[in-house]
Design an enzyme around this catalytic site. Structure first.
Site, PDB file in Angstrom:
ATOM      1  CG  ASP A  70      11.523   4.718  25.376  1.00 25.09           C
ATOM      2  OD1 ASP A  70      10.351   4.482  25.685  1.00 25.09           O
ATOM      3  OD2 ASP A  70      12.006   5.870  25.342  1.00 25.09           O
ATOM      4  NE  ARG A  74      14.699  11.172  34.408  1.00 22.52           N
ATOM      5  CZ  ARG A  74      15.899  10.808  33.948  1.00 22.52           C
ATOM      6  NH1 ARG A  74      16.914  10.690  34.770  1.00 22.52           N
ATOM      7  NH2 ARG A  74      16.051  10.529  32.671  1.00 22.52           N
ATOM      8  CG  ASP A 102      13.937   5.434  28.261  1.00 17.45           C
ATOM      9  OD1 ASP A 102      13.373   4.347  28.559  1.00 17.45           O
ATOM     10  OD2 ASP A 102      13.555   6.536  28.706  1.00 17.45           O
ATOM     11  CB  THR A 151      11.679  18.940  38.562  1.00 20.63           C
ATOM     12  OG1 THR A 151      10.903  17.719  38.616  1.00 20.63           O
ATOM     13  CG2 THR A 151      10.743  20.131  38.389  1.00 20.63           C
TER      14      THR A 151
END
Length: 212
Positions: free
Chosen positions: A206, A107, A203, A111
């Site tokens: 992670d 990602r 996340d 944006t």
């Protein structure tokens, strides 16, 4: 919260318990990895309940009989790299003869759009049921991009499995791919300014790999 008909929230107590443990910031990477694999198996069980069966002749130790077996070619499991790998492990435990494809997407932090860097799937994808898996359905940009590529490559029967989605992401995905059922453990209400699900679980990549 009223969701599109293609979004299925799996409310089984074991799924909800494991999701709560995954949300907890004190859960270690080791336990997060184990829980993700286990919840993948449970979500995969729910997502595969409509696989077609055909009766075949077998012989038990007692006598011959017609027994139900899966019809057609085996599944293809397609994790979205990298976090999808942990979820795919549980589905592979459920269907060990499945083939595995891979879609590499990241990602863009500015944006929030999905950028593809890898794509490898079985050649006969059009003849197989496909399960795409990614722990998070946040903005849905990655999920939409992955399913777009699979459809362009000939995939016709696709399902999407995630642990957690946002209401915004679920609606965005269903609008673009209303023919692709989504199976999730929960749909949270919103995203923050960075595109993370709130309250979410952080996340997933992670936490899965211990990289943060």
């Amino acid at each position: 919260m009223s969701l599109p008909h293609s979004i299925h929230v799996v409310t089984h107590p074991l799924v909800q318990h494991k999701l709560s443990k995954m949300r907890d910031k004190e859960t270690s990477s080791t336990n997060f990895r184990r829980l993700l694999r286990e919840i993948g198996l449970l979500l995969g069980y729910d997502a595969t309940r409509d696989l077609p069966l055909v009766e075949r002749d077998i012989t038990t130790p007692i006598e011959a009989m017609k027994a139900p077996l899966l019809e057609g070619k085996k599944l293809v499991i397609v994790p979205i790299l990298r976090a999808g790998l942990g979820l795919a492990e549980g589905i592979i435990d459920l269907v060990p003869l499945a083939r595995v494809g891979h879609v590499g997407l990241y990602r863009d932090p500015k944006t929030l759009q999905a950028v593809e860097y890898y794509f490898k799937i079985p050649q006969d994808i059009s003849d197989r049921d496909v399960i795409v898996c990614d722990p998070m359905l946040a903005t849905a940009h990655s999920a939409i991009a992955a399913v777009d590529r699979l459809k362009e490559s000939g995939a016709k029967r696709i399902k999407f499995i995630c642990v957690l989605g946002s209401e915004q992401g679920a609606r965005a995905f269903a609008e673009v791919h209303p023919d692709v059922p989504v199976f999730a453990a929960a749909i949270d209400a919103k995203l923050n300014d960075h595109g993370y699900i709130v309250p979410g679980l952080g996340d997933a990549g992670d936490r899965l790999f211990g990289t943060k």
